[in-house]
Design a protein around this motif. Structure first.
Motif, PDB file in Angstrom:
ATOM      1  N   LYS A  19      12.753  23.085   0.350  1.00 35.75           N
ATOM      2  CA  LYS A  19      13.568  21.877   0.489  1.00 35.75           C
ATOM      3  C   LYS A  19      12.815  20.791   1.273  1.00 35.75           C
ATOM      4  CE  LYS A  19      18.142  20.361   1.953  1.00 35.75           C
ATOM      5  NZ  LYS A  19      17.634  19.226   2.659  1.00 35.75           N
ATOM      6  N   ARG A  20      12.106  21.210   2.349  1.00 35.26           N
ATOM      7  CA  ARG A  20      11.358  20.220   3.134  1.00 35.26           C
ATOM      8  C   ARG A  20      10.250  19.591   2.286  1.00 35.26           C
ATOM      9  NH1 ARG A  20      11.705  24.013   7.482  1.00 35.26           N
ATOM     10  NH2 ARG A  20       9.531  24.646   7.089  1.00 35.26           N
ATOM     11  N   ASN A  21       9.613  20.414   1.462  1.00 31.45           N
ATOM     12  CA  ASN A  21       8.544  19.886   0.609  1.00 31.45           C
ATOM     13  C   ASN A  21       9.101  18.910  -0.418  1.00 31.45           C
ATOM     14  OD1 ASN A  21       6.552  21.335   1.901  1.00 31.45           O
ATOM     15  ND2 ASN A  21       6.736  23.114   0.530  1.00 31.45           N
ATOM     16  N   GLN A  22      10.276  19.253  -0.981  1.00 33.45           N
ATOM     17  CA  GLN A  22      10.898  18.345  -1.938  1.00 33.45           C
ATOM     18  C   GLN A  22      11.303  17.036  -1.265  1.00 33.45           C
ATOM     19  OE1 GLN A  22      14.161  20.506  -3.690  1.00 33.45           O
ATOM     20  NE2 GLN A  22      12.843  21.734  -5.085  1.00 33.45           N
ATOM     21  N   ASP A  23      11.843  17.148  -0.051  1.00 36.35           N
ATOM     22  CA  ASP A  23      12.219  15.925   0.682  1.00 36.35           C
ATOM     23  C   ASP A  23      10.996  15.053   0.941  1.00 36.35           C
ATOM     24  OD1 ASP A  23      14.819  16.755   0.667  1.00 36.35           O
ATOM     25  OD2 ASP A  23      14.759  17.624   2.706  1.00 36.35           O
ATOM     26  N   LYS A  24       9.883  15.693   1.330  1.00 36.82           N
ATOM     27  CA  LYS A  24       8.642  14.946   1.563  1.00 36.82           C
ATOM     28  C   LYS A  24       8.181  14.273   0.273  1.00 36.82           C
ATOM     29  CE  LYS A  24       6.833  17.666   5.415  1.00 36.82           C
ATOM     30  NZ  LYS A  24       5.740  18.552   5.860  1.00 36.82           N
ATOM     31  N   PHE A  25       8.267  15.001  -0.834  1.00 41.10           N
ATOM     32  CA  PHE A  25       7.818  14.454  -2.109  1.00 41.10           C
ATOM     33  C   PHE A  25       8.652  13.242  -2.493  1.00 41.10           C
ATOM     34  CE2 PHE A  25       8.243  14.314  -6.749  1.00 41.10           C
ATOM     35  CZ  PHE A  25       6.924  14.095  -7.103  1.00 41.10           C
ATOM     36  N   HIS A  26      10.016  13.379  -2.354  1.00 43.88           N
ATOM     37  CA  HIS A  26      10.886  12.256  -2.692  1.00 43.88           C
ATOM     38  C   HIS A  26      10.637  11.058  -1.766  1.00 43.88           C
ATOM     39  CE1 HIS A  26      12.958  14.451  -5.771  1.00 43.88           C
ATOM     40  NE2 HIS A  26      13.499  15.367  -4.931  1.00 43.88           N
ATOM     41  N   LYS A  28       7.816  10.336  -0.254  1.00 47.86           N
ATOM     42  CA  LYS A  28       6.542   9.731  -0.635  1.00 47.86           C
ATOM     43  C   LYS A  28       6.696   8.931  -1.916  1.00 47.86           C
ATOM     44  CE  LYS A  28       2.921  12.134   0.206  1.00 47.86           C
ATOM     45  NZ  LYS A  28       1.861  13.160   0.155  1.00 47.86           N
ATOM     46  N   GLU A  29       7.477   9.482  -2.852  1.00 48.50           N
ATOM     47  CA  GLU A  29       7.689   8.773  -4.109  1.00 48.50           C
ATOM     48  C   GLU A  29       8.429   7.456  -3.868  1.00 48.50           C
ATOM     49  OE1 GLU A  29       9.530   9.691  -8.591  1.00 48.50           O
ATOM     50  OE2 GLU A  29       9.859  11.066  -6.910  1.00 48.50           O
ATOM     51  N   ASP A  30       9.470   7.483  -3.012  1.00 47.68           N
ATOM     52  CA  ASP A  30      10.184   6.251  -2.680  1.00 47.68           C
ATOM     53  C   ASP A  30       9.267   5.244  -1.988  1.00 47.68           C
ATOM     54  OD1 ASP A  30      12.452   7.339  -3.773  1.00 47.68           O
ATOM     55  OD2 ASP A  30      13.243   8.057  -1.831  1.00 47.68           O
ATOM     56  N   PHE A  31       8.344   5.755  -1.100  1.00 46.44           N
ATOM     57  CA  PHE A  31       7.419   4.876  -0.376  1.00 46.44           C
ATOM     58  C   PHE A  31       6.482   4.159  -1.336  1.00 46.44           C
ATOM     59  CE2 PHE A  31       3.173   4.434   1.458  1.00 46.44           C
ATOM     60  CZ  PHE A  31       3.433   3.511   2.444  1.00 46.44           C
ATOM     61  N   TYR A  32       5.895   4.921  -2.286  1.00 50.36           N
ATOM     62  CA  TYR A  32       4.966   4.306  -3.238  1.00 50.36           C
ATOM     63  C   TYR A  32       5.692   3.354  -4.182  1.00 50.36           C
ATOM     64  CZ  TYR A  32       1.099   7.287  -1.772  1.00 50.36           C
ATOM     65  OH  TYR A  32       0.123   7.899  -1.064  1.00 50.36           O
ATOM     66  N   LYS A  33       6.936   3.698  -4.528  1.00 54.12           N
ATOM     67  CA  LYS A  33       7.703   2.822  -5.399  1.00 54.12           C
ATOM     68  C   LYS A  33       7.985   1.494  -4.701  1.00 54.12           C
ATOM     69  CE  LYS A  33      11.949   2.675  -8.146  1.00 54.12           C
ATOM     70  NZ  LYS A  33      13.199   3.396  -8.530  1.00 54.12           N
ATOM     71  N   ALA A  34       8.399   1.581  -3.428  1.00 57.38           N
ATOM     72  CA  ALA A  34       8.664   0.350  -2.675  1.00 57.38           C
ATOM     73  C   ALA A  34       7.382  -0.463  -2.496  1.00 57.38           C
ATOM     74  CB  ALA A  34       9.278   0.714  -1.321  1.00 57.38           C
ATOM     75  N   LYS A  35       6.298   0.252  -2.274  1.00 59.29           N
ATOM     76  CA  LYS A  35       5.016  -0.446  -2.104  1.00 59.29           C
ATOM     77  C   LYS A  35       4.610  -1.156  -3.382  1.00 59.29           C
ATOM     78  CE  LYS A  35       0.370   0.298  -0.299  1.00 59.29           C
ATOM     79  NZ  LYS A  35      -0.573   1.287   0.255  1.00 59.29           N
ATOM     80  N   TRP A  36       4.829  -0.523  -4.501  1.00 57.47           N
ATOM     81  CA  TRP A  36       4.471  -1.136  -5.779  1.00 57.47           C
ATOM     82  C   TRP A  36       5.330  -2.366  -6.033  1.00 57.47           C
ATOM     83  CZ3 TRP A  36       0.993  -1.738  -9.231  1.00 57.47           C
ATOM     84  CH2 TRP A  36       1.311  -2.186 -10.513  1.00 57.47           C
ATOM     85  N   GLU A  37       6.628  -2.266  -5.722  1.00 66.02           N
ATOM     86  CA  GLU A  37       7.505  -3.416  -5.877  1.00 66.02           C
ATOM     87  C   GLU A  37       7.063  -4.560  -4.966  1.00 66.02           C
ATOM     88  OE1 GLU A  37       9.865  -3.941  -7.995  1.00 66.02           O
ATOM     89  OE2 GLU A  37       9.771  -1.943  -8.918  1.00 66.02           O
ATOM     90  N   SER A  38       6.646  -4.212  -3.750  1.00 65.35           N
ATOM     91  CA  SER A  38       6.171  -5.239  -2.815  1.00 65.35           C
ATOM     92  C   SER A  38       4.911  -5.916  -3.337  1.00 65.35           C
ATOM     93  CB  SER A  38       5.911  -4.606  -1.450  1.00 65.35           C
ATOM     94  OG  SER A  38       5.365  -5.561  -0.551  1.00 65.35           O
ATOM     95  N   ILE A  39       4.014  -5.120  -3.939  1.00 66.59           N
ATOM     96  CA  ILE A  39       2.764  -5.669  -4.474  1.00 66.59           C
ATOM     97  C   ILE A  39       3.070  -6.609  -5.633  1.00 66.59           C
ATOM     98  CG2 ILE A  39       0.647  -5.074  -5.710  1.00 66.59           C
ATOM     99  CD1 ILE A  39       0.521  -2.534  -3.982  1.00 66.59           C
ATOM    100  N   ARG A  40       3.996  -6.196  -6.518  1.00 62.06           N
ATOM    101  CA  ARG A  40       4.341  -7.045  -7.666  1.00 62.06           C
ATOM    102  C   ARG A  40       4.986  -8.341  -7.180  1.00 62.06           C
ATOM    103  NH1 ARG A  40       7.517  -4.196 -12.397  1.00 62.06           N
ATOM    104  NH2 ARG A  40       7.165  -6.311 -13.194  1.00 62.06           N
ATOM    105  N   GLU A  41       5.840  -8.241  -6.162  1.00 58.80           N
ATOM    106  CA  GLU A  41       6.461  -9.448  -5.621  1.00 58.80           C
ATOM    107  C   GLU A  41       5.403 -10.373  -5.016  1.00 58.80           C
ATOM    108  OE1 GLU A  41       9.459 -12.112  -4.598  1.00 58.80           O
ATOM    109  OE2 GLU A  41       9.508 -10.334  -5.893  1.00 58.80           O
TER     110      GLU A  41
END
Length: 219
Positions: A19-26, A28-41
């Motif tokens: 569960k901790r690994n899945q939480d970390k993965f999610h 990290k995935e949310d972090f990269y998604k937000a970062k990508w949105e920030s880059i596009r903006e």
């Protein structure tokens, strides 16, 4: 039961770790998604900024071109005025340089003249000092020679006096020896005469007494 409890505990730990690994993965995935949105903006904002900057540059370039043509005429007039002022300034500078060169040359010549005068005065002083020292040395030499001559005369006089004294002493010693020799002869003669008279007196005394003794020689 113990093994079952251990197995359940181990399964619970594995599930918790998963569960901790899945939480970390999610996360990290949310972090990269937000970062990508920030880059596009940011890219969108940069594109809009480039468009606005280009429009502003075009407007500015057009204004500058018009201003450049206006400034060209003013610059030409100013250039002519500056050229005239430059020629005037260069002429004034040449005049000032000429006057300064003349002033420096005059000062240099004056300094050389003063240095030459000082050198000649120093040489004259050296000459006077040399002559004074030479005269003083000559005077000292003359005085020394006179003193040496005087001392030599006094020495000769002392030697002569000593020789005279020795001659007088020698004559006195010779006279004393002669006097002592004569006195010794007189004393010896007197002693012999005195001895002979004593012996004669003794013989007469013995003959008068009638004693037939043999007379003793005088001591």
């Amino acid at each position: 039961w113990k093994k079952i409890e251990e197995t359940r505990k181990r399964a619970s730990e594995v599930m918790e770790l998963r569960k901790r690994n899945q939480d970390k993965f999610h996360a990290k995935e949310d972090f990269y998604k937000a970062k990508w949105e920030s880059i596009r903006e940011a890219q969108t904002q940069n594109a809009m900024a480039r468009d606005r900057a280009k429009a502003m540059r075009d407007q500015t370039r057009h204004g500058l071109l018009e201003h450049k043509h206006a400034n060209a005429r003013s610059t030409k007039e100013q250039s002519q005025q500056l050229l005239y002022q430059k020629k005037e300034r260069e002429a004034q500078e040449r005049q000032a340089n000429t006057e300064r060169s003349q002033y420096l040359k005059a000062r240099k010549d004056d300094a050389k003249r003063r240095a030459e005068d000082a050198r000649l005065a120093q040489m004259e002083k050296f000459r006077e000092d040399y002559e004074a020292r030479t005269a003083q040395e000559e005077l000292l030499r003359a005085r020394t020679e006179a003193l040496v001559a005087k001392m030599e005369r006094e020495e000769m006089e002392l030697i002569q006096r000593l020789q005279n004294t020795q001659t007088v002493q020698r004559s006195a010693y010779e006279e004393l020896d002669s006097a002592l020799g004569q006195t010794s002869k007189q004393l010896s003669s007197s002693h012999r005469q005195f001895g002979a008279g004593a012996r004669q007196a003794a013989g007469a005394s013995v003959g008068g007494s009638g004693v037939g003794e043999t007379p003793q020689p005088a001591a």
